[in-house]
Design an enzyme around this catalytic site. Structure first.
Site, PDB file in Angstrom:
ATOM      1  CE  LYS A   1      -3.700   2.539   0.867  1.00 38.04           C
ATOM      2  NZ  LYS A   1      -4.545   2.795  -0.329  1.00 38.04           N
TER       3      LYS A   1
ATOM      4  CB  ILE B   1      -8.587   3.939   0.133  1.00 33.35           C
ATOM      5  CG1 ILE B   1      -9.325   2.709  -0.408  1.00 33.35           C
ATOM      6  CG2 ILE B   1      -7.928   3.671   1.480  1.00 33.35           C
ATOM      7  CD1 ILE B   1     -10.480   2.209   0.404  1.00 33.35           C
ATOM      8  N   GLY B   2      -7.951   6.928  -0.374  1.00 32.34           N
ATOM      9  CA  GLY B   2      -7.199   8.158  -0.116  1.00 32.34           C
ATOM     10  C   GLY B   2      -5.883   7.933   0.585  1.00 32.34           C
ATOM     11  CG  LEU B   3      -2.740   7.523  -1.421  1.00 35.32           C
ATOM     12  CD1 LEU B   3      -1.771   8.577  -1.924  1.00 35.32           C
ATOM     13  CD2 LEU B   3      -2.242   6.131  -1.814  1.00 35.32           C
TER      14      LEU B   3
ATOM     15  CG  ASN C   1       0.384   6.279  -6.351  1.00 36.85           C
ATOM     16  OD1 ASN C   1       0.002   6.675  -7.446  1.00 36.85           O
ATOM     17  ND2 ASN C   1      -0.439   5.999  -5.355  1.00 36.85           N
TER      18      ASN C   1
ATOM     19  CB  CYS D   1      -3.196   8.451  -5.567  1.00 38.31           C
ATOM     20  SG  CYS D   1      -4.637   8.085  -4.534  1.00 38.31           S
TER      21      CYS D   1
ATOM     22  CE  LYS E   1      -0.589   1.762  -9.755  1.00 39.46           C
ATOM     23  NZ  LYS E   1      -1.044   0.964  -8.615  1.00 39.46           N
TER      24      LYS E   1
ATOM     25  CB  ILE F   1      -3.763   2.029 -15.969  1.00 42.54           C
ATOM     26  CG1 ILE F   1      -4.941   1.094 -15.809  1.00 42.54           C
ATOM     27  CG2 ILE F   1      -3.304   2.105 -17.368  1.00 42.54           C
ATOM     28  CD1 ILE F   1      -6.202   1.460 -16.600  1.00 42.54           C
TER      29      ILE F   1
ATOM     30  CB  THR G   1     -10.133  -4.946  -8.191  1.00 45.72           C
ATOM     31  OG1 THR G   1      -9.663  -3.591  -8.240  1.00 45.72           O
ATOM     32  CG2 THR G   1     -11.554  -4.944  -7.706  1.00 45.72           C
TER      33      THR G   1
HETATM   34  C1  LIG Z   1      -8.906  -0.223  -2.788  1.00 44.38           C
HETATM   35  C2  LIG Z   1      -7.788   0.181  -3.676  1.00 44.38           C
HETATM   36  C3  LIG Z   1      -6.696   0.876  -3.145  1.00 44.38           C
HETATM   37  C4  LIG Z   1      -5.626   1.272  -3.956  1.00 44.38           C
HETATM   38  N1  LIG Z   1      -4.557   1.930  -3.398  1.00 44.38           N
HETATM   39  C5  LIG Z   1      -3.477   2.235  -4.179  1.00 44.38           C
HETATM   40  C6  LIG Z   1      -2.287   2.823  -3.618  1.00 44.38           C
HETATM   41  O1  LIG Z   1      -2.174   3.024  -2.413  1.00 44.38           O
HETATM   42  N2  LIG Z   1      -1.258   3.130  -4.438  1.00 44.38           N
HETATM   43  C7  LIG Z   1      -1.328   2.880  -5.790  1.00 44.38           C
HETATM   44  O2  LIG Z   1      -0.355   3.163  -6.500  1.00 44.38           O
HETATM   45  N3  LIG Z   1      -2.418   2.306  -6.346  1.00 44.38           N
HETATM   46  C8  LIG Z   1      -3.483   1.985  -5.574  1.00 44.38           C
HETATM   47  N4  LIG Z   1      -4.594   1.373  -6.146  1.00 44.38           N
HETATM   48  C9  LIG Z   1      -4.602   1.094  -7.598  1.00 44.38           C
HETATM   49  C10 LIG Z   1      -4.185  -0.365  -7.888  1.00 44.38           C
HETATM   50  O3  LIG Z   1      -2.887  -0.618  -7.445  1.00 44.38           O
HETATM   51  C11 LIG Z   1      -4.277  -0.662  -9.404  1.00 44.38           C
HETATM   52  O4  LIG Z   1      -3.434   0.226 -10.102  1.00 44.38           O
HETATM   53  C12 LIG Z   1      -5.678  -0.498  -9.954  1.00 44.38           C
HETATM   54  O5  LIG Z   1      -6.643  -0.898  -8.991  1.00 44.38           O
HETATM   55  C13 LIG Z   1      -5.923  -1.285 -11.249  1.00 44.38           C
HETATM   56  O6  LIG Z   1      -5.762  -2.664 -11.077  1.00 44.38           O
HETATM   57  P1  LIG Z   1      -6.987  -3.680 -10.753  1.00 44.38           P
HETATM   58  O7  LIG Z   1      -8.043  -3.406 -11.763  1.00 44.38           O
HETATM   59  O8  LIG Z   1      -6.392  -5.044 -10.863  1.00 44.38           O
HETATM   60  O9  LIG Z   1      -7.432  -3.365  -9.370  1.00 44.38           O
HETATM   61  C14 LIG Z   1      -5.663   0.977  -5.338  1.00 44.38           C
HETATM   62  C15 LIG Z   1      -6.751   0.272  -5.872  1.00 44.38           C
HETATM   63  C16 LIG Z   1      -7.805  -0.130  -5.070  1.00 44.38           C
HETATM   64  C17 LIG Z   1      -8.964  -0.871  -5.679  1.00 44.38           C
END
Ligand SMILES: Cc1cc2nc3c(=O)[nH]c(=O)nc-3n(C[C@H](O)[C@H](O)[C@H](O)COP(=O)(O)O)c2cc1C
Ligand SMILES: Cc1cc2nc3c(=O)[nH]c(=O)nc-3n(C[C@H](O)[C@H](O)[C@H](O)COP(=O)(O)OP(=O)(O)OC[C@H]3O[C@@H](n4cnc5c(N)ncnc54)[C@H](O)[C@@H]3O)c2cc1C
Ligand SMILES: Cc1cc2nc3c(=O)[nH]c(=O)nc-3n(C[C@H](O)[C@H](O)[C@H](O)COP(=O)(O)OP(=O)(O)OC[C@H]3O[C@@H](n4cnc5c(N)ncnc54)[C@H](O)[C@@H]3O)c2cc1C
Ligand SMILES: Cc1cc2nc3c(=O)[nH]c(=O)nc-3n(C[C@H](O)[C@H](O)[C@H](O)COP(=O)(O)O)c2cc1C
Ligand code: FES
Ligand code: FES
Lengths: 306, 274, 306, 274
Positions: free
Chosen positions: A48, A74-76, A130, A133, A168, A194, A269
């Site tokens: 995360k 979520i907002g990091l 990242n 976000c 990213k 992405i 996801t």
């Molecule tokens: C609940 C949630 C939290 C995420 N938190 C972060 C994060 O902290 N940092 C980040 O670079 N991407 C974050 N992402 C993005 C994912 O790493 C990923 O790039 C994005 O969800 C696309 O992949 P997926 O369709 O397999 O989920 C988050 C995604 C989700 C669903």
């Protein structure tokens, strides 16, 4: 059929056992998922996002289900880099898997401070910066949607880290190849993409947005075609390796990303739906190669036939 | 956020289960019984499971449900049909398979010295109260239940409460059974009359908040079970946070049961369902 | 319950019976759909894109199904504006429904020539200028992803048409409000959005892209959260009405777009799944208002409670 | 593109139908019988229906299937299980409802003067040949069928062809039934021996192309039935174009049957399925 497949791939100087990573923010630091899978079956755990100081994240509700996907805001939320090093990272040090830390910031200085703090941690195999976000008011995606800003963050972090540096990227841009080239020019060892697409959903019963923050990031199978397209464009535009993600649920999805040009892939996801997905994607990828007598999984990278 | 000190964490199980029965038990409410040996044998009152309600090509997030009762290999879930997920659940029948993650979360705390407990529930808030009432009764704790529902046909688990509770009072919004009005009106007399050692509450968040205030005024410790929209259900995604005096907590692992006096009630809840 | 709902909405000077339009390219000129629905139950028929000369479109395969959506790379195949006027338009003249013609071009001159040709056609109630087609090599989306280009097309078409002018925007941009403001400033009477997201899918059996043209436009429920977000952003940024679309399958989806700020909505891909969708969305929208004692459907526009 | 002169267009129907039976009839092939009075009574040989194979919340495009046979109210479809759509179809059973658009497309042309026809089909190319063979036989036309399949267990509609055809020759890729090799090897002898007035072809596009060339060399008119990925199925979306000497034609309304000599074979086909 008993032929072994070479599953190793490289992201810059980082060699991975196989190309399957966890997508940041969907796997915490892996501890919860270690109930379901053996983390050593993964290429790496991507944590995360971690910032300098603790972040509280956004108000609730923070998620909403959409057609073949979900929105999150979520907002990091994270406890800050010190608490991370004293907690999750210590635990990760006991696991047999490379660790890539997702680095977040409100400002260039914050990204730099987090990277600097992680430099001395031997457990950290690489950084994923990242700049994409969509869920924070300052920083985050703002850095990923402009070439000069993306370049600036990359340059500044590059200056303080000797670890492999992955940047990213955000899909919420007119031309993602431009941003990819900008971060490559500043010394990024790889790009990952992405991050989520900015989206919104409204409850027609209450007339309120489904997320407290109104907008959030769309992830899941719904976005896969956009992600595959961007991986293909970026892989054609840069020399550095690409980590592809967006909607991967099966080994077949992972193959699709690799054919488009990804060197490694990340599962996000899908972990929520089936906590064993990462591991079964890794296995399925190996089986895919074995059945087709592909000796090294890396041969899939960019093998799309146009 | 995963806490470094969280050492005694229970292992969550992923279990393939089969449906033993699935019946309508009240207006808009079903009771599904699952053959789930591993989860059924380890679940404690107030814990929940994360159910994969629809499989196949579709992407559908899991849905969290409290365990209403557990007997041997069998797990019982009381569910209200609201949207796609619970509709899919209502369509499954004997022999169907699905996959369950559980037991999850931090359930009700039952102090060793407990002699008298007041359980207050509204609507499907009765679900996580089932195992609790049974367990308390088995331990010889005197149980009083104050149960609310919009209308008599929507009252659930009446037999279970009748068996386990010494006292079972009912309120309906329309007066079709018991007190005509909200369940919160039953709480003060019960607090005064029975002098419970603990109040356990589950139901709409606004109701839980009122009961927490009533318990606090009476000087009785109170535990609440909070609902949040959940992604992973296992503590990894931070979808489900509850604001507490100790910072942001995850409903799925740090809860769903919290001490009422730790909860910062101004935090946003899931919009009411009807 | 027998209360009548005022379903009328306005796009500039164009008054529509109700807010439900057809999305260009998914409904041809409506003739095929007249087997299934009464076209006079719709707000307007928006035609397939029309260019100056006939266009052959792209090679096959031209579509691929994706999670909750589809990719298409039809490529604006059409017989040219003359054949259109002599064919579809004559037929449309016999129907009791306003006609909005979707105008395509490889160049500013082509857009202008098409608009000029349509100026004298009384059957044409309005023009929708498509600066967002991802499926042509020249023109199309290129005009919709840059402010100066979008402004230039709008200015040029505005100069030759007295009909209400709708400009159709591309979602494949960093900031869609910028483009919306640019076309508003040049005299557009309304904007419509979103056109498709650029996407790609690869067949892991053949290693070939599923579309002959490799990339195509993603539509359907998968993109709805992105579309709702963009409608909300654009409606907050401009004064002119917004036509919202992207993944509408039900009346509830249409309400969501209106709450986000749309004055009217369009149904696209859903027509392929159920050819009566447009008509049932219009009916459902009326029922939604009636049940909530909303007297005029226009009250929904922008009514999201933040 | 809708042609202004297309005036005699048939009205497509949208009909809610119910499944009467659904059985496996060959390896990987099912035969579904639908109670579909309106479509069954108006369909002509070579036309198809556009089936909504999955409903509910999911977005799934319709899938096109030829009508294999129509008797009274009943519509028969022969389908090969390939992906999600046909898998869903294979799971439906008696009493299930689904919705059908049809009859669609321009079917086989049957010249009034026809006395001898050669039908050439490969794999599921037999599907649209069913109604054709039956209709030709009913009109007293002498029918010869050349049928190919990868292997004997995958041969379909053998009884139907045996009833309707004067001559029925078989080829399998593995020699497990009839000629060992491709069906195209049967065509030249049949063209020479039977002197058919028309050749009707359906199957993999490469096979259709070869047979079209064989017919052309023999100076016999040839009709082919082409598959394209279809969105709307009714002529509106231009997903399904076929390049012809008369420009781009839509397989769903201008086809699926075309005169072989109009088709520009270099146009891309759907990638082969196995
Ligand atoms: C609940 C949630 C939290 C995420 N938190 C972060 C994060 O902290 N940092 C980040 O670079 N991407 C974050 N992402 C993005 C994912 O790493 C990923 O790039 C994005 O969800 C696309 O992949 P997926 O369709 O397999 O989920 C988050 C995604 C989700 C669903
Ligand atoms: C710890 C916990 C225990 C629960 N126990 C029970 C129970 O025993 N019986 C019961 O009937 N319900 C219980 N719920 C609520 C239950 O999870 C939701 O009603 C269910 O997920 C709705 O799914 P749906 O697809 O039918 O509705 P949807 O169409 O997804 O949404 C309908 C409404 O349900 C609510 N909801 C949707 N997803 C969730 C979610 N992941 N978490 C919480 N609420 C949600 C929202 O208010 C939403 O507006 C519990 C929730 C939590 C968090
Ligand atoms: C006019 C016409 C008549 C047809 N008649 C028959 C028939 O009688 N029996 C039969 O078994 N099949 C028939 N087909 C093919 C049938 O439509 C496909 O096999 C079916 O759509 C596959 O769906 P799926 O979801 O199982 O496969 P998917 O998972 O969608 O795809 C598997 C493969 O099926 C093919 N396919 C998918 N969608 C379509 C489509 N819309 N049109 C054509 N091919 C597609 C593609 O090659 C794809 O690679 C016909 C096709 C057309 C165009
Ligand atoms: C097959 C197809 C063809 C399309 N052709 C056009 C077109 O000619 N002009 C245009 O402006 N948009 C075209 N579009 C985009 C749609 O009008 C619409 O903007 C988009 O599909 C999103 O809406 P939906 O999700 O409801 O389909 C087309 C879309 C599809 C699926
Ligand atoms: S639901 Fe994921 S952390 Fe609680
Ligand atoms: S499938 Fe839409 S035009 Fe043929």
């Amino acid at each position: 059929m008993n032929q072994t497949v070479n599953m190793k791939v490289r992201l810059g100087s980082l060699e991975l056992r196989n190309p399957v990573l966890t997508a940041s923010g969907t796997f915490a630091a892996g501890r919860e998922y270690s109930d379901f899978i053996d983390l050593s079956t993964l290429g790496a755990v991507v944590t995360k996002g971690v910032s300098l100081h603790p972040w509280a994240g956004n108000a609730s509700p923070r998620i909403a289900e959409t057609a073949s996907g979900m929105l999150n805001s979520i907002g990091l939320q994270n406890p800050g880099v010190e608490a991370f090093c004293a907690g999750d990272l210590l635990w990760l040090a006991t696991q047999d898997v490379p660790v890539i830390v997702n680095v977040s910031g409100h400002s260039v200085e914050e990204y730099v401070a987090v990277a600097r703090r992680l430099e001395s941690e031997p457990t950290v195999s690489a950084l994923e910066v990242n700049i994409s976000c969509p869920n924070v008011d300052e920083g985050g995606m703002a850095f990923g949607t402009s070439c000069p800003a993306a370049a600036e963050v990359t340059r500044a972090v590059r200056a303080v880290t000797s670890k492999p540096l992955i940047v990213k990227l955000s899909p919420n841009v007119t031309d993602i190849t431009e941003i990819a080239r900008a971060v490559e020019a500043e010394g990024a060892d790889a790009v990952s993409l992405i991050n989520t697409l900015l989206g919104m959903a409204i409850d027609t019963r209450t007339f309120r947005p489904k997320l407290a923050r109104a907008v959030g990031g769309l992830s899941g199978p719904a976005i896969k075609p956009v992600a595959v397209r961007m991986v293909w464009q970026v892989a054609s535009a840069v020399q550095i390796p690409v980590v592809g993600m967006g909607g991967i649920m099966t080994a077949d999805d992972a193959v699709e990303f690799m054919l488009a040009g990804a060197t490694a892939v990340a599962v996000g996801t899908a972990n929520f739906v089936d906590p064993t997905t990462t591991s079964s994607v890794a296995q399925g990828l190996e089986a895919f190669c074995r059945e087709r007598s592909i000796q090294s999984v890396a041969e899939l990278t960019g093998a799309v036939r146009l | 956020m995963t806490c470094a000190d969280e050492t005694a964490r229970d292992r969550a199980l992923l279990e393939r289960v089969s449906v033993l029965s699935n019946d309508r038990v009240a207006e808009g409410v079903g009771l599904i019984v699952l053959q789930s040996p591993r989860v059924a044998r380890s679940v404690r009152p107030g814990q929940f499971v994360h159910l994969r309600v629809a499989e196949g090509r579709d992407f559908v997030l899991r849905r969290p449900f409290s365990v209403h009762a557990a007997h041997g290999d069998r797990l019982e879930i009381l569910y209200q049909v609201l949207g796609v997920g619970t509709r899919a659940l209502s369509l499954s029948g004997r022999g169907d398979e699905m996959d369950v993650i559980g037991p999850l979360g931090h359930g009700w705390e039952i102090p060793d010295t407990l002699s008298h407990a007041l359980l207050v529930c509204g609507g499907l808030g009765a679900a996580p109260m089932g195992m609790l009432a049974t367990e308390l009764a088995a331990r010889g704790v005197a149980v009083s239940v104050a149960q609310g529902a919009p209308t008599a046909p929507r009252l659930v688990a009446r037999d279970l409460f009748a068996d386990a509770a010494r006292r079972h009072e009912i309120a309906t919004d329309d007066g079709s059974a018991g007190h005509h009005g909200f369940v919160t009106a039953l709480v003060e007399p019960l607090l005064a009359g029975d002098s419970p050692d603990v109040v356990y509450v589950c139901g709409p968040e606004v109701m839980q908040r009122i009961v927490a205030a009533q318990a606090s005024a009476a000087g009785v410790p109170c535990q609440v079970s909070l609902e949040r929209l959940m992604g992973c259900g296992i503590g990894a995604c931070l979808s489900c946070v509850v604001s507490t005096v100790h910072g942001q907590k995850r409903a799925c692992v740090d809860g769903p049961v919290f001490n009422a006096n730790e909860v910062l009630w101004e935090s946003a809840e899931i919009p009411p369902k009807h």
